[in-house]
Design an enzyme around this catalytic site. Structure first.
Site, PDB file in Angstrom:
ATOM      1  N   GLY A  19      30.954  41.807   7.726  1.00  0.00           N
ATOM      2  CA  GLY A  19      31.948  42.734   8.238  1.00  0.00           C
ATOM      3  C   GLY A  19      32.230  42.438   9.700  1.00  0.00           C
ATOM      4  O   GLY A  19      31.910  41.363  10.202  1.00  0.00           O
ATOM      5  N   CYS A  20      32.822  43.385  10.385  1.00  0.00           N
ATOM      6  CA  CYS A  20      33.113  43.226  11.812  1.00  0.00           C
ATOM      7  C   CYS A  20      31.831  42.878  12.556  1.00  0.00           C
ATOM      8  O   CYS A  20      30.827  43.576  12.442  1.00  0.00           O
ATOM      9  CB  CYS A  20      33.704  44.520  12.352  1.00  0.00           C
ATOM     10  SG  CYS A  20      33.951  44.496  14.133  1.00  0.00           S
ATOM     11  N   PHE A  21      31.852  41.790  13.310  1.00  0.00           N
ATOM     12  CA  PHE A  21      30.593  41.306  13.889  1.00  0.00           C
ATOM     13  C   PHE A  21      29.948  42.240  14.895  1.00  0.00           C
ATOM     14  O   PHE A  21      28.750  42.174  15.110  1.00  0.00           O
ATOM     15  CB  PHE A  21      30.695  39.893  14.436  1.00  0.00           C
ATOM     16  CG  PHE A  21      31.833  39.576  15.364  1.00  0.00           C
ATOM     17  CD1 PHE A  21      32.274  40.437  16.341  1.00  0.00           C
ATOM     18  CD2 PHE A  21      32.452  38.344  15.251  1.00  0.00           C
ATOM     19  CE1 PHE A  21      33.300  40.104  17.192  1.00  0.00           C
ATOM     20  CE2 PHE A  21      33.483  37.988  16.106  1.00  0.00           C
ATOM     21  CZ  PHE A  21      33.909  38.869  17.075  1.00  0.00           C
TER      22      PHE A  21
END
Length: 123
Positions: A7-9
């Protein structure tokens, strides 16, 4: 060193920073065809890159298998290119292994998800 995409880092990085034995983390992009892409380029879904977190860890304090458990326990592997409100090919779920750890994914919690009947696992 281990590398994960889930997902979003930024959120993934924070999750791994909380794990005892993790020394450092760094965010970036892997895969794709554009050399040194910007965030804006990656978000167009045209570069083929995924957002990833590189995790430096002390194997005396935390094993790769334990990190893999963190990976599986902290994202929904049943949605393709989506994690929560984040959507795009850059939100792929993936992990990279070293030669020493390549056998571990064969016995990982992915099987737990499948047995629970949550649907197709999409990596």
């Amino acid at each position: 060193m281990a590398t994960f995409g889930a997902g979003c880092f930024w959120g993934v990085e924070e999750t791994f920073r909380q794990v005892p034995g993790v020394i450092d983390t760094a965010v970036g992009y892997m895969g794709g065809t554009t050399e040194n892409p910007t965030y804006e380029e990656v978000c167009t879904d045209k570069t083929g890159h995924a957002e990833v977190v590189q995790v430096e860890y002390d194997p005396e304090q935390v094993s790769y298998e334990e990190l893999l458990n963190v990976f599986w326990d902290n994202h929904n592997p049943t949605t393709l290119n989506r994690q929560g409100p984040d959507v795009g090919t850059n939100i792929a779920r993936l992990f990279f292994t070293t030669l020493k750890s390549k056998e571990i994914p064969q016995k990982n919690p992915k099987r737990k998800w499948i047995k629970a009947g949550v649907g197709k696992i999409r990596l």
